[in-house]
Design an enzyme around this catalytic site. Structure first.
Site, mmCIF file in Angstrom:
data_model
loop_
_atom_site.group_PDB
_atom_site.id
_atom_site.type_symbol
_atom_site.label_atom_id
_atom_site.label_comp_id
_atom_site.label_asym_id
_atom_site.label_seq_id
_atom_site.Cartn_x
_atom_site.Cartn_y
_atom_site.Cartn_z
ATOM 1 N N CYS A 123 -4.708 12.740 13.119
ATOM 2 C CA CYS A 123 -5.377 11.459 12.922
ATOM 3 C C CYS A 123 -5.209 10.655 14.189
ATOM 4 C CB CYS A 123 -4.844 10.720 11.706
ATOM 5 S SG CYS A 123 -3.307 9.898 11.992
ATOM 6 N N ASP A 180 4.781 0.443 11.902
ATOM 7 C CA ASP A 180 3.596 -0.204 11.333
ATOM 8 C C ASP A 180 3.484 -1.687 11.713
ATOM 9 O OD1 ASP A 180 2.859 2.175 10.199
ATOM 10 O OD2 ASP A 180 3.550 1.691 8.182
ATOM 11 N N ARG A 195 0.688 14.460 13.624
ATOM 12 C CA ARG A 195 1.165 14.336 12.246
ATOM 13 C C ARG A 195 1.209 15.667 11.480
ATOM 14 N NH1 ARG A 195 -1.139 8.775 9.807
ATOM 15 N NH2 ARG A 195 0.795 8.800 8.644
ATOM 16 N N ARG A 233 -8.753 -0.636 4.481
ATOM 17 C CA ARG A 233 -7.880 0.399 3.927
ATOM 18 C C ARG A 233 -6.535 -0.193 3.515
ATOM 19 N NH1 ARG A 233 -6.420 4.698 7.713
ATOM 20 N NH2 ARG A 233 -5.146 5.063 5.901
ATOM 21 N N LYS A 253 0.841 -1.208 0.000
ATOM 22 C CA LYS A 253 0.000 0.000 0.000
ATOM 23 C C LYS A 253 0.871 1.251 0.000
ATOM 24 C CE LYS A 253 -1.717 1.594 4.066
ATOM 25 N NZ LYS A 253 -1.406 3.004 4.369
ATOM 26 N N ASN A 254 1.876 1.269 0.859
ATOM 27 C CA ASN A 254 2.644 2.505 1.037
ATOM 28 C C ASN A 254 3.649 2.778 -0.081
ATOM 29 O OD1 ASN A 254 1.122 2.948 3.254
ATOM 30 N ND2 ASN A 254 2.729 2.542 4.757
HETATM 31 N N1 EPU Z 1 6.529 14.540 11.023
HETATM 32 C C1 EPU Z 1 6.722 15.854 11.342
HETATM 33 N N2 EPU Z 1 6.595 16.788 10.352
HETATM 34 C C2 EPU Z 1 6.290 16.446 9.073
HETATM 35 C C3 EPU Z 1 6.117 15.085 8.739
HETATM 36 C C4 EPU Z 1 6.245 14.146 9.742
HETATM 37 O O1 EPU Z 1 6.982 16.187 12.499
HETATM 38 O O2 EPU Z 1 6.200 17.349 8.222
HETATM 39 C C5 EPU Z 1 6.655 13.508 12.076
HETATM 40 C C6 EPU Z 1 5.383 12.677 12.247
HETATM 41 O O3 EPU Z 1 4.447 13.337 13.068
HETATM 42 C C7 EPU Z 1 5.935 11.425 12.856
HETATM 43 C C8 EPU Z 1 7.299 11.262 12.166
HETATM 44 O O4 EPU Z 1 7.622 12.560 11.675
HETATM 45 O O5 EPU Z 1 6.125 11.596 14.238
HETATM 46 C C9 EPU Z 1 7.341 10.294 11.038
HETATM 47 O O6 EPU Z 1 6.249 10.521 10.152
HETATM 48 P P1 EPU Z 1 6.354 10.239 8.574
HETATM 49 O O7 EPU Z 1 6.262 11.539 7.857
HETATM 50 O O8 EPU Z 1 7.539 9.383 8.318
HETATM 51 O O9 EPU Z 1 5.031 9.400 8.341
HETATM 52 P P2 EPU Z 1 4.066 9.478 7.082
HETATM 53 O O10 EPU Z 1 4.835 9.717 5.857
HETATM 54 O O11 EPU Z 1 2.916 10.363 7.384
HETATM 55 C C10 EPU Z 1 4.269 6.938 6.469
HETATM 56 C C11 EPU Z 1 3.355 5.777 6.323
HETATM 57 C C12 EPU Z 1 2.811 5.381 7.686
HETATM 58 C C13 EPU Z 1 3.997 4.998 8.556
HETATM 59 C C14 EPU Z 1 4.986 6.166 8.638
HETATM 60 C C15 EPU Z 1 6.247 5.840 9.408
HETATM 61 C C16 EPU Z 1 2.361 5.902 4.138
HETATM 62 C C17 EPU Z 1 1.155 6.167 3.297
HETATM 63 N N3 EPU Z 1 2.236 6.118 5.447
HETATM 64 O O12 EPU Z 1 3.494 7.989 7.047
HETATM 65 O O13 EPU Z 1 1.996 4.236 7.479
HETATM 66 O O14 EPU Z 1 3.556 4.664 9.847
HETATM 67 O O15 EPU Z 1 5.362 6.568 7.305
HETATM 68 O O16 EPU Z 1 6.908 4.764 8.864
HETATM 69 O O17 EPU Z 1 3.390 5.503 3.629
HETATM 70 C C18 EPU Z 1 0.159 2.852 7.832
HETATM 71 O O18 EPU Z 1 0.400 2.327 6.721
HETATM 72 O O19 EPU Z 1 -0.675 2.347 8.644
HETATM 73 C C19 EPU Z 1 0.834 4.067 8.213
HETATM 74 C C20 EPU Z 1 0.407 4.868 9.178
#
Ligand code: EPU
Length: 430
Positions: free
Chosen positions: A126, A316, A131, A408, A22-23
């Site tokens: 969320c 995850d 986030r 999802r 998915k990701n």
């Molecule tokens: N963060 C910030 N600022 C930002 C972006 C992120 O502070 O601008 C923080 C977040 O709040 C968090 C950390 O950085 O504490 C890491 O977040 P990241 O940006 O890496 O997460 P994401 O890109 O929103 C993806 C996956 C998530 C997975 C995370 C971490 C997808 C679609 N989503 O989310 O997957 O948990 O990376 O590996 O790829 C899931 O599939 O269930 C899921 C939540």
């Protein structure tokens, strides 16, 4: 709303075909916005999040076709989707759509890079944490985007195009890395992205972008070099295997005992999880295109893990590992360092008889000798599947409510578990 009923206590034996990730599928689909030519994606999992993103992309003007069944296919290998963004009809991603799936915010970088403007709703918080998107915005500003926040929307402009630059992330973010990488492929000159996330899904997107004509080096490392090009072309790419789905079924097999072969699994993307499961006493045999998980009556040992960006233990898989550890012989410690509120499964696991205490970002899981079926509630995608894992080992019947969370991110979950002998059935909404 649908529910899932699980009658626990069945040992799992058999094969499970691992789906496309998915990701990886979501950002790969978003990459179609970068070109006027057709991007063909194979092995796309049939998931609610994929369907929602297709709606969002259609709203930007992306044409799409989905291949029908081909002779000899049994539907276990995902779909083939052709995406074609010949013209971008609308550079706005509205609140109604973005608020339902955070990853849709990642259209911001590609739209800005290709069209010189984009207006994307802030995704909001969320269930698993606040986030924020500050790192996404910082990266796009460093590439020359002018960013304003207006009435809950990010309004980004770069009328003369983006310009390559050094982007240094103060913290590792998967999404911000995707956004910066996709945007920089069409920026003028060289971009260096430092402290980039190294998740395999980013490598998969980078590999697809290279097929589309992007010039990227350092793929798989924490420093990505991108030499911008004037335009990208179409490509044909197969989505990589889902390491989180693989880990989830590995833990399901480990908790019930038995022997399950995960076909198509990429063990090389799961080193930290494999090490943890072996430490817990689970046998894992790795071949080139599969992983065999077995546990034949031996005890489960407690383990200590901390979630970390890749190649660390994935957040995850934290909930699923916690479910497994509820049945270990002793106390396990699980620390969540990525999201501040990713322990909602704790209370629901307790309804099945688990003994877990929370202190800040750390859960102490005291193994019990038996779990007992109950009514439980899914709260987010990974939390819900941790309840499925615990229910498979629990005595009696568990009914999981709010199954849409599972839909999802897990393709044909019931069918895959049933194929290994589990008693899992979906109860349609009355
Ligand atoms: N963060 C910030 N600022 C930002 C972006 C992120 O502070 O601008 C923080 C977040 O709040 C968090 C950390 O950085 O504490 C890491 O977040 P990241 O940006 O890496 O997460 P994401 O890109 O929103 C993806 C996956 C998530 C997975 C995370 C971490 C997808 C679609 N989503 O989310 O997957 O948990 O990376 O590996 O790829 C899931 O599939 O269930 C899921 C939540």
């Amino acid at each position: 709303m649908d529910r899932i009923r699980i009658r626990g206590g069945k040992i799992l034996n058999g094969d499970i075909q691992i789906s496309g990730a998915k990701n990886a599928a979501l950002p790969l689909m978003i990459a179609s916005l970068l070109t006027g030519k057709t991007l063909t994606l194979r092995n796309v999992p049939r998931l609610a999040d994929v369907n929602l993103l297709l709606r969002i992309l259609r709203n930007h003007g992306v044409d799409m076709t989905v291949d029908g069944k081909r002779a000899g296919e049994d539907g276990s290998l995902g779909e083939t989707i052709h995406l074609s963004a010949a013209t971008i009809a609308d550079t706005t991603a509205p609140y109604e759509l973005v608020s339902r799936m955070r990853a849709s915010f990642w259209v911001l970088g590609p739209l800005l890079a290709r069209c010189g403007e984009a207006k994307v709703s802030l995704p909001g918080g969320c269930a698993i944490g606040t986030r924020p998107v500050d790192l996404h915005l910082m990266a796009l500003e460093q590439l020359g985007g002018k960013i304003d926040i207006e009435a809950g929307y990010v309004v980004a402009k770069a009328p003369n195009g983006l310009k390559g630059n050094r982007v240094v992330f103060p913290k590792v973010s998967v999404g911000a890395t995707h956004n910066a990488l996709m945007a920089s492929t069409l920026a003028k000159g060289e971009t260096i992205i430092e402290n980039a996330a190294q998740e395999p899904e980013i490598g998969d997107v980078a590999a697809c972008l290279v097929k589309m004509g992007a010039k990227i080096s350092g793929i798989g490392s924490s420093t990505l070099h991108v030499e911008g090009v004037d335009e990208l072309k179409g490509a044909d790419h197969s989505v990589l295997a889902d390491r989180i789905e693989t880990g989830t079924y590995a833990m399901a097999a480990a908790i019930t005992g038995g022997e399950v072969t995960l076909k198509g699994a990429r063990a090389d993307h799961l080193d930290s999880m494999i090490a943890a499961l072996r430490q817990a006493g689970v046998r894992i045999d790795v071949t080139q295109s599969a992983m065999r998980i077995s546990r034949n009556g031996n005890r489960l040992y407690p383990i200590n893990i901390e979630t970390m960006p890749y190649p660390g233990f994935p957040t995850d898989l934290q909930a699923q590992m916690m479910a497994l550890m509820t049945m270990a012989d002793g106390v396990s410690t699980i620390r969540e360092t990525i999201f501040e509120n990713r322990f909602m499964h704790v209370q629901e696991l307790a309804r099945l008889g688990a003994e877990i205490s929370l202190s800040g970002d750390t859960a102490h899981v005291k193994g019990v000798h038996k779990l007992t079926g109950a009514q439980v509630m899914a709260t987010d995608l990974r939390a819900s599947v941790s309840l499925v894992i615990a229910a498979l080992a629990a005595e009696g019947e568990t009914v999981l409510h709010r199954v849409y969370h599972l839909d999802r991110g897990f393709e044909r979950l019931e069918a895959k578990l049933q194929g290994c002998g589990a008693s899992v059935e979906r109860l349609a909404a009355a």
